[in-house]
Design an enzyme around this catalytic site. Structure first.
Site, PDB file in Angstrom:
ATOM      1  N   LEU A   1       0.869  -1.175   0.000  1.00 20.92           N
ATOM      2  CA  LEU A   1       0.000   0.000   0.000  1.00 20.92           C
ATOM      3  C   LEU A   1       0.905   1.224   0.000  1.00 20.92           C
ATOM      4  O   LEU A   1       1.450   1.605   1.034  1.00 20.92           O
ATOM      5  CB  LEU A   1      -0.919  -0.006   1.225  1.00 20.92           C
ATOM      6  CG  LEU A   1      -1.716  -1.297   1.473  1.00 20.92           C
ATOM      7  CD1 LEU A   1      -2.788  -1.063   2.535  1.00 20.92           C
ATOM      8  CD2 LEU A   1      -2.350  -1.804   0.179  1.00 20.92           C
ATOM      9  N   ILE A   2       1.060   1.829  -1.149  1.00 22.04           N
ATOM     10  CA  ILE A   2       2.054   2.889  -1.310  1.00 22.04           C
ATOM     11  C   ILE A   2       1.389   4.260  -1.361  1.00 22.04           C
ATOM     12  O   ILE A   2       0.418   4.467  -2.092  1.00 22.04           O
ATOM     13  CB  ILE A   2       2.919   2.645  -2.568  1.00 22.04           C
ATOM     14  CG1 ILE A   2       4.086   3.631  -2.607  1.00 22.04           C
ATOM     15  CG2 ILE A   2       2.092   2.676  -3.843  1.00 22.04           C
ATOM     16  CD1 ILE A   2       5.201   3.228  -3.541  1.00 22.04           C
TER      17      ILE A   2
ATOM     18  N   LYS B   1      -8.565   3.217   7.593  1.00 19.97           N
ATOM     19  CA  LYS B   1      -7.568   2.153   7.406  1.00 19.97           C
ATOM     20  C   LYS B   1      -8.240   0.793   7.215  1.00 19.97           C
ATOM     21  O   LYS B   1      -7.759  -0.037   6.437  1.00 19.97           O
ATOM     22  CB  LYS B   1      -6.612   2.112   8.609  1.00 19.97           C
ATOM     23  CG  LYS B   1      -5.695   3.328   8.715  1.00 19.97           C
ATOM     24  CD  LYS B   1      -4.748   3.405   7.529  1.00 19.97           C
ATOM     25  CE  LYS B   1      -3.848   4.637   7.575  1.00 19.97           C
ATOM     26  NZ  LYS B   1      -2.887   4.607   8.670  1.00 19.97           N
TER      27      LYS B   1
ATOM     28  N   GLY C   1       3.455   0.460   5.696  1.00 16.49           N
ATOM     29  CA  GLY C   1       4.607   1.115   6.310  1.00 16.49           C
ATOM     30  C   GLY C   1       4.360   1.536   7.742  1.00 16.49           C
ATOM     31  O   GLY C   1       5.043   2.425   8.260  1.00 16.49           O
TER      32      GLY C   1
ATOM     33  N   GLN D   1      -1.826   3.750  14.799  1.00 15.70           N
ATOM     34  CA  GLN D   1      -0.806   2.707  14.835  1.00 15.70           C
ATOM     35  C   GLN D   1      -0.456   2.258  16.256  1.00 15.70           C
ATOM     36  O   GLN D   1       0.662   1.828  16.528  1.00 15.70           O
ATOM     37  CB  GLN D   1       0.441   3.188  14.075  1.00 15.70           C
ATOM     38  CG  GLN D   1       0.153   3.397  12.594  1.00 15.70           C
ATOM     39  CD  GLN D   1       1.305   4.022  11.829  1.00 15.70           C
ATOM     40  OE1 GLN D   1       2.420   4.094  12.327  1.00 15.70           O
ATOM     41  NE2 GLN D   1       1.029   4.484  10.620  1.00 15.70           N
TER      42      GLN D   1
ATOM     43  N   CYS E   1      15.657  16.716 -17.637  1.00 13.34           N
ATOM     44  CA  CYS E   1      16.272  15.611 -16.903  1.00 13.34           C
ATOM     45  C   CYS E   1      16.910  14.689 -17.929  1.00 13.34           C
ATOM     46  O   CYS E   1      16.721  14.865 -19.135  1.00 13.34           O
ATOM     47  CB  CYS E   1      15.260  14.868 -16.030  1.00 13.34           C
ATOM     48  SG  CYS E   1      14.008  13.967 -16.952  1.00 13.34           S
TER      49      CYS E   1
END
EC number: 2.8.1.4
Length: 483
Positions: free
Chosen positions: A183-184, A265, A287, A296, A456
């Site tokens: 889960l990013i 969540k 994370g 958390q 770039c």
């Protein structure tokens, strides 16, 4: 050009069948990664090492860079291979290669030997070291912490001179463990946790819950693509984007303020579990770190876990923030995370740190779960390799130029290290340096009467950032591409 790759030590203590399987997978991964450099590179596996050979010396730096980022490699040696006749000939060849390195230095010789020989490894070290000492008056033997260590290996009738040693990232080869879904969010934690699972041998797919519009999605795609391209491109992976704004809106409207964080969540892990099941993935990766934010705590994490039967892995559970940021800096995701907004924390003003299961379930009874069903059903899945292609399509409205107008300024958005190693020198135009991770906060301070051409090395980052700036309302931006 020859490299000898040494295995991560935990691979060498596996049973014979498992060790062989791991080595085969690592060999395949190395071939997949190095295939982008050309088809003249050969990769051969052995029981205790893997050998990479290329006749093109110009690819040496690129091969080294790639090998330092493939999970499963403990370290590797860049070597020269010669035949030899006797012990004195070993000294002569070693001295010819390394004699100049020991002038005015302390040194020692370390030898490894495989096969049947008339001499031992210690005899090789003493003979070669003694020869160095006799031929270089300013050199001095020192067996502990010398200035220079001369490394050589003898394998049957071959002399292998070690020119350089490079450290790998260790871990298990990707594909030796089962797939996971990360889960990013683009922040420090999710990037580091994704890397840690890749390093442990899992193919990491990415699931992104979009709470901040297209600009947020662009930023997270940059992070996911960077992680995959740098550490996991031996395998194909999915990037799944879920539009979670309708879910957040429903939570804001119907859920009690103190319970919002935990409920959000729980909704995320429910959605992620369905995505994971769809692609046959065994576990979800987050994370989360114990006590870092209100959701958390142990009580809240347990309630979040109860929302799904899918295994949730939390590789950062005992890490403090400073350590996480240090790892992000090492792997190169710190610059992305530094400017990535955190959306989860803004929806609740007084979050509970010890949620009660009955209260959470009572609040969730108010929630219209058809909304969750809908966003999962409409989730967008793409091959992560297509992110660069999609970016090109998305920024068709952003002009790409290779020539300059009177009012143009070229903005070099590469990292400071890249700018220093390869300065951008152009004639007839003003060049300014502003790293990509500072664009969101400092672009608005630039002279808005100028047109800025983002530059770039490969063009992908400049396209993504151009689209991001357009989303913020800046129209004086284009992409510069060298002729």
């Amino acid at each position: 050009m020859k490299f000898i790759i040494k295995l991560f030590p935990e691979i060498t203590i596996k049973s014979q069948s498992v060790r062989i399987r791991f080595i085969k997978i690592l060999t395949s991964n190395i071939r997949n990664v190095l295939s982008t450099l050309g088809d003249d590179i050969t990769v051969v596996r052995h029981w205790d090492n893997i050998v990479v050979v290329s006749k093109d010396e110009s690819k040496s730096e690129a091969v080294c860079d790639a090998l330092t980022r493939i999970p499963g490699i403990h370290h590797f040696l860049q070597v020269e291979e010669h035949s030899y006749t006797d012990l004195h000939n070993i000294f002569e060849q070693t001295f010819a290669a390394f004699g100049h390195l020991v002038e005015n230095k302390t040194f020692c010789v370390r030898a490894k030997r495989r096969g049947k020989h008339s001499f031992t490894s210690n005899e090789v070290e003493r003979y070669v070291g003694g020869g160095f000492n006799q031929h270089v008056e300013s050199a001095k033997v020192k067996l502990t912490r010398p200035d220079v260590t001369i490394n050589l290996e003898i394998e049957d009738d071959k002399l292998i001179l070690v020119n350089a040693r490079y450290e790998g990232i260790g871990g298990f080869p990707i594909g030796t463990q089962e797939d996971v879904l990360s889960l990013i969010s683009g922040g420090y934690d999710s990037g580091v946790s994704s890397y840690m699972l890749m390093r442990r041998g899992s193919r990491v797919h990415y699931c992104f819950f979009n709470l901040g519009g297209s600009a947020h999605e662009i930023g997270v795609k940059q992070v996911a693509h960077y992680l995959w391209n740098r550490f996991g491109r031996s395998h194909k992976v999915h990037f799944v984007a879920v539009d979670f704004e309708p879910v957040v809106a429903e939570i804001l409207e119907k859920i009690d303020d103190g319970q919002m964080g935990v409920v959000l969540k729980r909704m995320m892990v429910r959605a992620a579990s369905r995505v994971a099941e769809r692609y046959g993935v065994q576990a979800i990766v987050t994370g989360e770190a114990l006590g870092q934010v209100s959701s958390q705590t142990l009580t809240n994490l347990r309630l979040i876990d109860n929302a799904t039967d899918t295994l949730i892995l939390r590789p950062l559970i005992t890490h403090d923030k400073e350590n996480i940021i240090n790892i992000a800096r090492q792997i190169g995701t710190e610059d992305f995370a530094r400017t990535m907004p955190e959306f989860c924390g803004v929806i609740s003003k007084n979050p509970t740190v010890k949620a009660v299961k009955a209260k959470i379930e009572a609040e969730e009874e108010k929630f219209d779960f058809s909304i969750l069903d809908s966003v999962v059903e409409n989730a967008k899945n793409m091959d992560i390799r297509r992110i660069a292609e999609e970016t090109v399509q998305q920024v068709t409205e952003v002009e790409m130029v290779s020539e300059f107008a009177t009012n143009d300024v070229v903005l070099d958005i590469r990292s400071p290290e890249e700018q220093e190693n390869s300065p951008l020198k152009l004639e007839g135009v003003d060049v300014k340096e502003l790293p990509f991770y500072k664009l969101s906060t400092q672009f608005g301070d630039l002279d808005n009467s100028k047109t800025y051409l983002l530059y770039c090395e490969r063009g992908m980052m400049s396209r993504l950032q151009a689209l991001y700036l357009r989303e913020q309302g800046f129209n004086n931006v284009k992409v510069y591409r060298k002729k």
